[in-house]
Write a protein that holds these residues in place. Structure first.
Motif, PDB file in Angstrom:
ATOM      1  N   ASN A 112     -26.200 -21.968   4.073  1.00 52.68           N
ATOM      2  CA  ASN A 112     -25.352 -22.274   2.919  1.00 52.68           C
ATOM      3  C   ASN A 112     -24.128 -23.089   3.332  1.00 52.68           C
ATOM      4  OD1 ASN A 112     -24.918 -22.287   0.155  1.00 52.68           O
ATOM      5  ND2 ASN A 112     -23.614 -20.450   0.242  1.00 52.68           N
ATOM      6  N   PHE A 113     -24.373 -24.084   4.192  1.00 46.62           N
ATOM      7  CA  PHE A 113     -23.342 -24.995   4.690  1.00 46.62           C
ATOM      8  C   PHE A 113     -22.190 -24.212   5.331  1.00 46.62           C
ATOM      9  CE2 PHE A 113     -25.560 -27.151   1.215  1.00 46.62           C
ATOM     10  CZ  PHE A 113     -26.004 -28.281   1.885  1.00 46.62           C
ATOM     11  N   SER A 114     -22.578 -23.362   6.259  1.00 49.57           N
ATOM     12  CA  SER A 114     -21.626 -22.485   6.946  1.00 49.57           C
ATOM     13  C   SER A 114     -20.660 -23.279   7.818  1.00 49.57           C
ATOM     14  CB  SER A 114     -22.385 -21.489   7.830  1.00 49.57           C
ATOM     15  OG  SER A 114     -21.492 -20.798   8.696  1.00 49.57           O
ATOM     16  N   PRO A 115     -19.365 -22.938   7.784  1.00 50.62           N
ATOM     17  CA  PRO A 115     -18.391 -23.601   8.661  1.00 50.62           C
ATOM     18  C   PRO A 115     -18.730 -23.455  10.140  1.00 50.62           C
ATOM     19  CG  PRO A 115     -17.283 -22.358   6.933  1.00 50.62           C
ATOM     20  CD  PRO A 115     -18.725 -21.996   6.844  1.00 50.62           C
ATOM     21  N   SER A 116     -19.462 -22.388  10.491  1.00 50.53           N
ATOM     22  CA  SER A 116     -19.825 -22.183  11.899  1.00 50.53           C
ATOM     23  C   SER A 116     -20.819 -23.227  12.400  1.00 50.53           C
ATOM     24  CB  SER A 116     -20.419 -20.783  12.088  1.00 50.53           C
ATOM     25  OG  SER A 116     -21.653 -20.656  11.397  1.00 50.53           O
ATOM     26  N   LEU A 117     -21.486 -23.913  11.485  1.00 48.81           N
ATOM     27  CA  LEU A 117     -22.460 -24.940  11.862  1.00 48.81           C
ATOM     28  C   LEU A 117     -21.904 -26.352  11.673  1.00 48.81           C
ATOM     29  CD1 LEU A 117     -25.742 -23.397  10.352  1.00 48.81           C
ATOM     30  CD2 LEU A 117     -24.975 -23.376  12.733  1.00 48.81           C
ATOM     31  N   LYS A 118     -20.620 -26.453  11.375  1.00 53.19           N
ATOM     32  CA  LYS A 118     -20.010 -27.765  11.135  1.00 53.19           C
ATOM     33  C   LYS A 118     -19.899 -28.545  12.445  1.00 53.19           C
ATOM     34  CE  LYS A 118     -15.635 -28.056   9.936  1.00 53.19           C
ATOM     35  NZ  LYS A 118     -14.401 -28.006   9.105  1.00 53.19           N
ATOM     36  N   LEU A 119     -20.385 -29.788  12.431  1.00 51.14           N
ATOM     37  CA  LEU A 119     -20.311 -30.666  13.603  1.00 51.14           C
ATOM     38  C   LEU A 119     -19.131 -31.619  13.526  1.00 51.14           C
ATOM     39  CD1 LEU A 119     -24.101 -31.633  13.925  1.00 51.14           C
ATOM     40  CD2 LEU A 119     -22.844 -29.939  15.279  1.00 51.14           C
TER      41      LEU A 119
END
Length: 399
Positions: A112-119
């Motif tokens: 769900n477009f998690s901030p932890s996966l933000k590049l």
């Protein structure tokens, strides 16, 4: 961005230095380049200026990398058309790759477009790492909803141009979503961060000289392909260290085609007349003055980038003393005063051969000549870098 008067004064000064001493030059723009991952540093002509944070300290060099790619790569073959039922298609985009996602699938792949996966995050929106159901890892760039409509032309430009290219040194488009107010670009995942991050030592090691030479060659190959061997000539318009991604084997890939434009391929036409877009510090001064865009504008940006690769310094750094704020001007002055080796990035712990370093620096200055007629084309740049590499390796890194 600096005032037009300042730009003209600086440009006059360096035109004079360039013609009277060597075909070496510098960039006269005194303005902002923010966080390396922030593509808002890519601006239109009306954008303002600001300060640049200094680079953090970097640490020991990493091991040498694998040999570079060959110079020429043939144009991409036709690819499998995407399913119209899965995401919106244009007749011009019938060559998209094999990743066909719905918004629901994209949300699942990014938690769900998690901030932890933000590049990374920039003017277009946010880039996320995504894990697909088949195990494939991709990158998904999601447009900011508040800017979804205003950025639609940038979105369409990027997917239309990415659909036309296939080269190992260019980020590959895998698919896209354009539905309602949601716009996603799905590309291959490049796992090792940006070139700027590596120059800053963010990933724990500093690039050694051999890696910097190889990365420079990779970038030159990618731009040569865009200018000469793509189905239609493409001008990137935003060549900079934060738009260069590195693989786990330290291969360089040029990314972010949101500002890219098709070149003029018709006989007799030498340029595209367009409003200025790009990143302050890397922008071609002739393009800013005339609004005439040519592949030589990418060459200029590459020259600035090559100086950045060699010195480790951002093109503009407001925290430095006045005579060092504009890196290309500082480097040009040092070189002409016989202090060339003072320009070597101090984070490189190995000895750097002076003749090899000077050859790369001279090439960088020629690429960044204030007038495009004095710049080589990207094919010649790639060939010269390759020749430097051959000589470097022949003598075991020493001349």
């Amino acid at each position: 961005m600096a005032a037009p008067g300042l730009l003209l004064v600086l440009q006059f000064f360096f035109c004079h230095c360039f013609r009277s001493r060597t075909k070496d030059t510098e960039d006269a723009v005194l303005a902002k380049e923010p966080n390396p991952m922030d593509s808002t540093s890519s601006i239109e002509m009306k954008s303002g200026s600001g300060k640049i944070p200094a680079s953090p300290l970097r640490v020991a060099p990493s091991p040498q990398r694998v040999p570079p790619s060959p110079l020429r790569v043939p144009p991409s073959p036709l690819r499998v058309p995407a399913s119209p039922g899965r995401f919106s298609m244009s007749p011009k985009l019938d060559r998209i790759g094999s990743v066909h996602l719905t918004m629901k699938q994209a949300a699942r792949a990014t938690q769900n477009f998690s901030p932890s996966l933000k590049l990374g995050e920039g003017g277009f929106g946010t880039v996320y790492k995504a894990q697909l159901q088949d195990g494939q890892t991709v990158a998904i760039k999601r447009a900011s909803k508040e800017h979804s409509d205003t950025l639609r032309s940038e979105f369409r430009s990027e997917i239309e141009l990415l659909a036309k290219i296939e080269h190992r040194n260019l980020v590959k488009l895998l698919g896209y979503v354009d539905k309602g107010n949601e716009r996603l670009i799905i590309t291959e995942y490049v796992p090792n961060g940006t070139l700027r991050e590596h120059l800053d030592g963010v990933h724990g090691t500093c690039l050694d000289f051999n890696q910097r030479l190889e990365i420079s060659i990779d970038i030159a190959h990618g731009l040569t392909y865009l200018h000469l061997y793509a189905e239609k000539q493409i001008i990137h318009r935003d060549v900079k260290s934060s738009n260069i991604l590195l693989t786990d084997r330290m291969r360089a890939k040029v990314a972010n085609f949101g500002f890219a434009r098709l070149g003029e391929n018709e006989t007799g036409n030498t340029h595209v007349l367009t409003k200025v877009k790009g990143t302050v510090g890397y922008l071609d001064p002739e393009y800013m003055r005339t609004f005439k865009l040519t592949p030589k504008s990418d060459v200029y940006s590459f020259g600035i980038l090559l100086v950045e690769i060699l010195t480790g310094r951002r093109p503009v750094d407001s925290r430095r003393s006045p005579d060092e704020k504009v890196t290309i001007r500082w480097a040009f002055g040092k070189h002409n005063n016989g202090e060339t080796m003072d320009l070597v990035d101090p984070q490189m712990t190995e000895a750097v051969d002076k003749k090899i370093f000077k050859k790369m620096l001279n090439l960088a200055f020629q690429c960044a000549a204030p007038t495009r007629a004095d710049r080589p084309d990207m094919k010649a740049v790639a060939e010269r870098l390759w020749a430097i590499r051959v000589k470097y390796l022949k003598h075991g890194g020493k001349e």
